[in-house]
Write an enzyme that holds these catalytic residues in place. Structure first.
Site, PDB file in Angstrom:
ATOM      1  N   HIS A   4      35.218  39.472  37.958  1.00  0.00           N
ATOM      2  CA  HIS A   4      34.733  38.833  36.730  1.00  0.00           C
ATOM      3  C   HIS A   4      34.676  40.114  35.851  1.00  0.00           C
ATOM      4  O   HIS A   4      34.265  41.067  36.566  1.00  0.00           O
ATOM      5  CB  HIS A   4      33.668  38.280  36.808  1.00  0.00           C
ATOM      6  CG  HIS A   4      33.157  37.409  35.737  1.00  0.00           C
ATOM      7  ND1 HIS A   4      32.358  37.786  34.765  1.00  0.00           N
ATOM      8  CD2 HIS A   4      33.145  36.093  35.344  1.00  0.00           C
ATOM      9  CE1 HIS A   4      32.139  36.915  33.536  1.00  0.00           C
ATOM     10  NE2 HIS A   4      32.525  35.982  34.070  1.00  0.00           N
TER      11      HIS A   4
ATOM     12  N   ASP B 256      34.932  29.773  38.878  1.00  0.00           N
ATOM     13  CA  ASP B 256      36.188  28.857  39.212  1.00  0.00           C
ATOM     14  C   ASP B 256      36.748  28.622  40.458  1.00  0.00           C
ATOM     15  O   ASP B 256      37.456  27.562  40.671  1.00  0.00           O
ATOM     16  CB  ASP B 256      37.180  29.511  38.405  1.00  0.00           C
ATOM     17  CG  ASP B 256      36.874  29.282  36.826  1.00  0.00           C
ATOM     18  OD1 ASP B 256      36.204  28.430  36.376  1.00  0.00           O
ATOM     19  OD2 ASP B 256      37.101  30.379  36.101  1.00  0.00           O
TER      20      ASP B 256
HETATM   21  N1  ACO Z   1      42.560  39.917  43.011  1.00  0.00           N
HETATM   22  C1  ACO Z   1      43.121  41.103  43.135  1.00  0.00           C
HETATM   23  N2  ACO Z   1      42.871  42.224  42.640  1.00  0.00           N
HETATM   24  C2  ACO Z   1      41.745  42.100  41.595  1.00  0.00           C
HETATM   25  C3  ACO Z   1      41.408  40.663  41.073  1.00  0.00           C
HETATM   26  C4  ACO Z   1      41.803  39.698  41.938  1.00  0.00           C
HETATM   27  N3  ACO Z   1      41.257  38.465  41.425  1.00  0.00           N
HETATM   28  N4  ACO Z   1      40.605  40.918  39.913  1.00  0.00           N
HETATM   29  C5  ACO Z   1      40.598  42.189  39.744  1.00  0.00           C
HETATM   30  N5  ACO Z   1      41.247  42.750  40.605  1.00  0.00           N
HETATM   31  C6  ACO Z   1      41.502  44.413  40.639  1.00  0.00           C
HETATM   32  C7  ACO Z   1      42.219  44.881  39.579  1.00  0.00           C
HETATM   33  O1  ACO Z   1      43.717  45.029  40.145  1.00  0.00           O
HETATM   34  C8  ACO Z   1      41.704  45.981  39.249  1.00  0.00           C
HETATM   35  O2  ACO Z   1      42.229  46.979  40.071  1.00  0.00           O
HETATM   36  P1  ACO Z   1      42.662  48.762  39.952  1.00  0.00           P
HETATM   37  O3  ACO Z   1      41.319  49.146  39.400  1.00  0.00           O
HETATM   38  O4  ACO Z   1      43.206  49.351  41.096  1.00  0.00           O
HETATM   39  O5  ACO Z   1      43.660  48.640  38.696  1.00  0.00           O
HETATM   40  C9  ACO Z   1      40.347  46.062  39.393  1.00  0.00           C
HETATM   41  O6  ACO Z   1      40.215  45.113  40.418  1.00  0.00           O
HETATM   42  C10 ACO Z   1      39.772  45.769  38.191  1.00  0.00           C
HETATM   43  O7  ACO Z   1      40.541  44.701  37.575  1.00  0.00           O
HETATM   44  P2  ACO Z   1      40.538  44.242  36.154  1.00  0.00           P
HETATM   45  O8  ACO Z   1      41.548  43.491  35.677  1.00  0.00           O
HETATM   46  O9  ACO Z   1      40.577  45.779  35.243  1.00  0.00           O
HETATM   47  O10 ACO Z   1      38.992  44.122  35.523  1.00  0.00           O
HETATM   48  P3  ACO Z   1      38.752  42.927  34.288  1.00  0.00           P
HETATM   49  O11 ACO Z   1      37.174  43.132  34.168  1.00  0.00           O
HETATM   50  O12 ACO Z   1      39.700  43.285  33.175  1.00  0.00           O
HETATM   51  O13 ACO Z   1      39.267  41.554  34.931  1.00  0.00           O
HETATM   52  C11 ACO Z   1      39.290  39.166  35.527  1.00  0.00           C
HETATM   53  C12 ACO Z   1      38.344  40.314  35.289  1.00  0.00           C
HETATM   54  C13 ACO Z   1      40.301  38.977  34.416  1.00  0.00           C
HETATM   55  C14 ACO Z   1      38.309  38.028  35.650  1.00  0.00           C
HETATM   56  C15 ACO Z   1      40.147  39.587  36.875  1.00  0.00           C
HETATM   57  O14 ACO Z   1      39.144  40.021  37.681  1.00  0.00           O
HETATM   58  C16 ACO Z   1      40.931  38.330  37.318  1.00  0.00           C
HETATM   59  O15 ACO Z   1      41.988  38.526  36.879  1.00  0.00           O
HETATM   60  N6  ACO Z   1      40.661  37.547  38.185  1.00  0.00           N
HETATM   61  C17 ACO Z   1      41.387  36.470  38.586  1.00  0.00           C
HETATM   62  C18 ACO Z   1      41.395  35.347  37.219  1.00  0.00           C
HETATM   63  C19 ACO Z   1      39.964  34.617  37.001  1.00  0.00           C
HETATM   64  O16 ACO Z   1      39.615  34.142  38.292  1.00  0.00           O
HETATM   65  N7  ACO Z   1      39.640  34.337  36.187  1.00  0.00           N
HETATM   66  C20 ACO Z   1      38.158  33.680  35.918  1.00  0.00           C
HETATM   67  C21 ACO Z   1      37.419  34.528  35.211  1.00  0.00           C
HETATM   68  S1  ACO Z   1      35.597  33.827  35.002  1.00  0.00           S
HETATM   69  C22 ACO Z   1      35.756  32.580  33.717  1.00  0.00           C
HETATM   70  O17 ACO Z   1      36.689  32.851  32.819  1.00  0.00           O
HETATM   71  C23 ACO Z   1      34.973  31.478  33.527  1.00  0.00           C
END
Ligand code: ACO
Length: 429
Positions: free
Chosen positions: A306, A364
């Site tokens: 998140h 979620d």
């Molecule tokens: N699975 C594997 N790796 C992940 C995941 C995941 N679900 N989420 C983040 N990471 C990793 C990224 O690859 C990144 O790695 P790095 O630093 O080596 O490049 C690091 O963790 C940080 O991730 P970001 O994408 O930069 O974090 P951000 O805060 O931008 O993204 C997000 C948050 C979009 C929710 C992300 O965690 C994601 O895509 N999760 C899956 C989708 C999801 O569940 N969304 C629901 C959000 S809740 C809502 O809207 C109600």
């Protein structure tokens, strides 16, 4: 305003910028005068370091995994209260007294019907239209039907519009669902509570008696409470930005619904459920964990991570409990998706990759399984989210309109296109 000051220096010049302190949460550097002082803008795509407004409604501490509505922890509201109590709290700032609660419930109940002519709007959509497309259209169209609550300078009209929206969203959503499956619309029933009425409008048919299961109604109500507000997320910021121009509240909420539709926001629960189905069984989990960690593989564990929570999403904990309650009530003993979810969560929470990146289950992760068990198809998941979030959007919209320092929202940009150049007539190009 605190007496703390931030110093900004560029070359030999330096400026002082005030620092503001909230009740809780990080201080903010007030850069409102920065452009005037320095001739420079700040640059922050995605608003990762920018507070766009001052608000008294919701507070999230992402590191601790805390979510407060008007100061009250989400766990306590979800456990002891009901959704309409949370609506009152978000809209008025305090929990209602028993008399206020009775009066509020009554006022919401009295606004649940839709103008009969709105049914023709639905009939203009193709049967296979996505229910979110219908929601965007129908909610926007409310402003064409309820002119007596679009004068945003009148506090009474603002409150009537707010109540209308909270009251009519379940009816609008249920009708979108009924239309998409070719069943007749079911009118709201005033003697039912908010969640039961919604389930009835979704699942009753004229041919057969439908009895709302109170355990499922309680779960639905809790799901609404968990999604009611989440401070300045993308759809809420969209509502505020739309409203900052003086647009009417129905149009602003339609804008919020459009933003929520995106898979990075409201659509993630559907993606999480699809992923659990794709994994299929517990033996396949290690392969998916490996893929999630592989930089060259675009796969991510949906329902994990998140932008704000760097700890367990407090809503996910309640959602997990609600999920178990719903499956137990329905006698679903061995749901493969739930089995995969529980095992996946256990493995990921002990895996160095997820631990070091502070990736925890978000709301979620369990909501898709729960909503499907309640009987909703995946296309309705985001619709349910929009029903719940409407009160948050409207509370945030009201707060903005009532703020005397409110201005039209107008971000600036870092321009990287062509420099000024002269027009070349078509024959010369
Ligand atoms: N699975 C594997 N790796 C992940 C995941 C995941 N679900 N989420 C983040 N990471 C990793 C990224 O690859 C990144 O790695 P790095 O630093 O080596 O490049 C690091 O963790 C940080 O991730 P970001 O994408 O930069 O974090 P951000 O805060 O931008 O993204 C997000 C948050 C979009 C929710 C992300 O965690 C994601 O895509 N999760 C899956 C989708 C999801 O569940 N969304 C629901 C959000 S809740 C809502 O809207 C109600």
């Amino acid at each position: 305003m605190s007496d703390k000051i931030a110093k900004l220096s560029i070359g030999n010049d330096s400026w002082e910028l005030p620092i503001q302190t909230g009740v809780i949460g990080p201080d903010v550097i007030d850069i409102a005068s920065m452009y005037k002082q320095t001739g420079k803008f700040t640059y922050d795509p995605g608003f990762t370091s920018t507070a766009s407004c001052e608000s008294k409604i919701t507070y999230i501490d992402g590191d601790l995994g805390t979510l407060l509505y008007r100061g009250y922890p989400i766990e306590q509201l979800a456990e002891h209260g009901d959704f309409l109590e949370t609506c009152y709290l978000l809209l008025y700032g305090e929990l209602p007294t028993p008399a206020q609660k009775t009066d509020f419930d009554l006022r919401v109940t009295r606004h649940t019907m839709l103008h009969e002519q709105m049914q023709t709007l639905y009939r203009g959509f193709r049967r296979d239209a996505h229910p979110m497309a219908i929601m965007v259209g129908v909610v926007g169209a409310l402003s064409a039907f309820y002119h007596d609550s679009t004068d945003i300078s009148d506090p009474h009209q603002r409150m009537i519009a707010s109540l209308r929206m909270v009251a009519k969203m379940p009816t609008i959503a249920a009708m979108a669902y009924k239309y998409s499956i070719g069943q007749p619309f079911v009118y709201p029933k005033n003697e039912m509570d908010y969640a039961s009425n919604f389930l009835n409008m979704c699942f009753a048919v004229p041919a057969e008696q439908y009895k709302v299961n109170p355990v499922l109604a309680r779960a639905m109500d809790r799901i609404f409470t968990l999604h009611a507000d989440h401070e300045q997320n993308a759809s809420t910021s969209t509502v505020r930005l739309a409203g900052s121009s003086g647009a009417n509240p129905f149009a602003c909420i339609a804008a919020g619904i459009a933003c929520l539709w995106g898979p990075a926001h409201g659509g993630a629960n559907e993606a999480a459920l699809n992923m659990l189905h794709e994994i299929g069984s517990v033996e396949n989990i290690p392969e998916y964990i490996r893929r999630a960690k592989d930089k060259n593989d675009p796969f991510r564990l949906m329902g994990f991570g998140h932008r704000v929570y760097k700890n367990y999403d407090p809503r996910a904990r309640i959602m997990q409990k609600t999920c178990h309650e719903v499956l137990n009530e329905l006698g679903i003993k061995d749901d493969p998706a739930l089995e995969v979810a529980m095992e996946l969560e256990k493995i990921a929470l002990n895996d160095e990759y997820f631990v070091s990146k502070k990736l925890y289950p978000n709301i979620d992760f369990y909501s898709g399984i729960t909503l499907r068990a309640l009987g909703f198809p995946a296309e309705m998941f985001t619709v349910l989210f929009s029903v719940a979030r409407t009160v948050g959007w409207i509370a945030q919209w009201k707060e903005m309109v009532e703020d005397p320092s409110q201005k039209i929202g107008r971000p600036r940009q870092l321009y990287t296109g062509s420099d000024k150049r002269d027009y070349v007539t078509i024959g010369q190009r």
